[in-house]
Design an enzyme around this catalytic site. Structure first.
Site, PDB file in Angstrom:
ATOM      1  N   SER A   1      36.724  35.539  67.369  1.00 33.07           N
ATOM      2  CA  SER A   1      36.169  34.137  67.915  1.00 33.07           C
ATOM      3  C   SER A   1      34.855  34.330  68.316  1.00 33.07           C
ATOM      4  CB  SER A   1      36.956  33.811  69.513  1.00 33.07           C
ATOM      5  OG  SER A   1      36.338  32.939  70.182  1.00 33.07           O
TER       6      SER A   1
ATOM      7  N   TYR B   1      39.095  37.278  77.501  1.00 38.53           N
ATOM      8  CA  TYR B   1      39.156  36.732  76.075  1.00 38.53           C
ATOM      9  C   TYR B   1      38.072  37.335  75.175  1.00 38.53           C
ATOM     10  CZ  TYR B   1      39.901  33.694  72.111  1.00 38.53           C
ATOM     11  OH  TYR B   1      40.064  33.133  71.035  1.00 38.53           O
TER      12      TYR B   1
ATOM     13  N   LYS C   1      38.202  39.731  71.944  1.00 33.77           N
ATOM     14  CA  LYS C   1      37.605  39.503  70.557  1.00 33.77           C
ATOM     15  C   LYS C   1      36.445  40.668  69.955  1.00 33.77           C
ATOM     16  CE  LYS C   1      40.785  36.304  69.647  1.00 33.77           C
ATOM     17  NZ  LYS C   1      41.595  36.442  68.728  1.00 33.77           N
TER      18      LYS C   1
END
Length: 247
Positions: free
Chosen positions: A144, A157, A161
């Protein structure tokens, strides 16, 4: 004859969103597919059969819960037993989570890392061993842009990533001699259910900060995954392809 004819791909998160879009495109391009999802939802097997018939390719379902170590191990054992000829891996499945740094619990941090990083590593370890025996393969990790840019609310998150991106580069150096390429794809804000987990005001702000002034489409990201998976990118490894509308 599509550009993936003669290839067999293992794709996670095939039941919806980006994974479903990648499944369709890869089938169209001739790949045999092992379609991974957490469980079989209503209409899922019928959908796989429809895609299989449409493009005359084999699609084999496999089920594993990436948040459950036992389920993950059992699923990977099945894949290793039944699909020794895999030469493409699309590590797509994941979960999204956003919260301020001091409001992110250790439990939630572990949950996000379990799905978005640790399970991805386990999958890469198993599939890369198969590829090493066959001395060919392409691994594409769906990372991401949030794992590259540091933004408020992205502790769990974004960190997971970012770790996946680092692991991508490490593995690329270790398996290149076996004819295996490993790359990451870093989408920005994409018009899928995961892309809409933020409220509308936050989405509007993110779109305003994107030079192309819109969300990306799953089909656009799928084509990037196709490029990295196929022989069209045969001299590309250890790289991160950003597809984020210019952010």
């Amino acid at each position: 004859m599509g550009i993936l004819s003669g290839h067999k791909a293992f794709i996670t998160g095939c039941n919806r969103g980006l994974g479903r879009e990648i499944l369709e495109l890869f089938a169209k391009e001739g790949a045999q597919i092992v379609a991974c999802s957490r469980h079989s939802e209503s209409g899922y097997l019928e959908d796989l059969a429809s895609v299989s018939d449409k493009y005359s390719v084999g699609i084999s379902p496999v089920y594993m819960d990436l948040s459950d170590e036992t389920s993950l191990k059992e699923g990977l054992r099945q894949v290793a037993r039944d699909h020794k000829d895999l030469d493409v891996l699309i590590n797509n499945a994941g979960i999204a989570y956003g919260a301020a740094f001091n409001l992110t619990s250790m439990a939630k941090l572990r949950e996000v890392f379990e799905v978005d990083f640790f399970s991805q590593i386990a999958i890469m370890q198993q599939i890369s061993r198969l590829m090493m025996k066959n001395r060919r393969g392409s691994i594409v990790n769906i990372a991401s842009a949030g794992g590259i840019e540091a933004n408020a609310g992205y502790l769990a998150y974004g960190s997971a990533k970012a770790a996946l991106i680092f692991a991508t580069r490490v593995l690329a150096r270790e398996v290149g001699g076996y004819g295996i390429r490993v790359n990451a794809l870093a989408p920005g804000l994409i018009d899928t259910s995961m892309g809409h987990y933020k409220d509308e005001k936050e989405l509007e702000k993110m779109i305003e900060r994107t030079p192309l002034l819109r969300m990306g489409r799953a089909s656009e990201i799928a084509r990037c995954a196709l490029f990295l998976a196929s022989d069209e990118s045969s001299f590309v490894t250890g790289q991160v392809l950003r597809a984020d509308g210019g952010r």
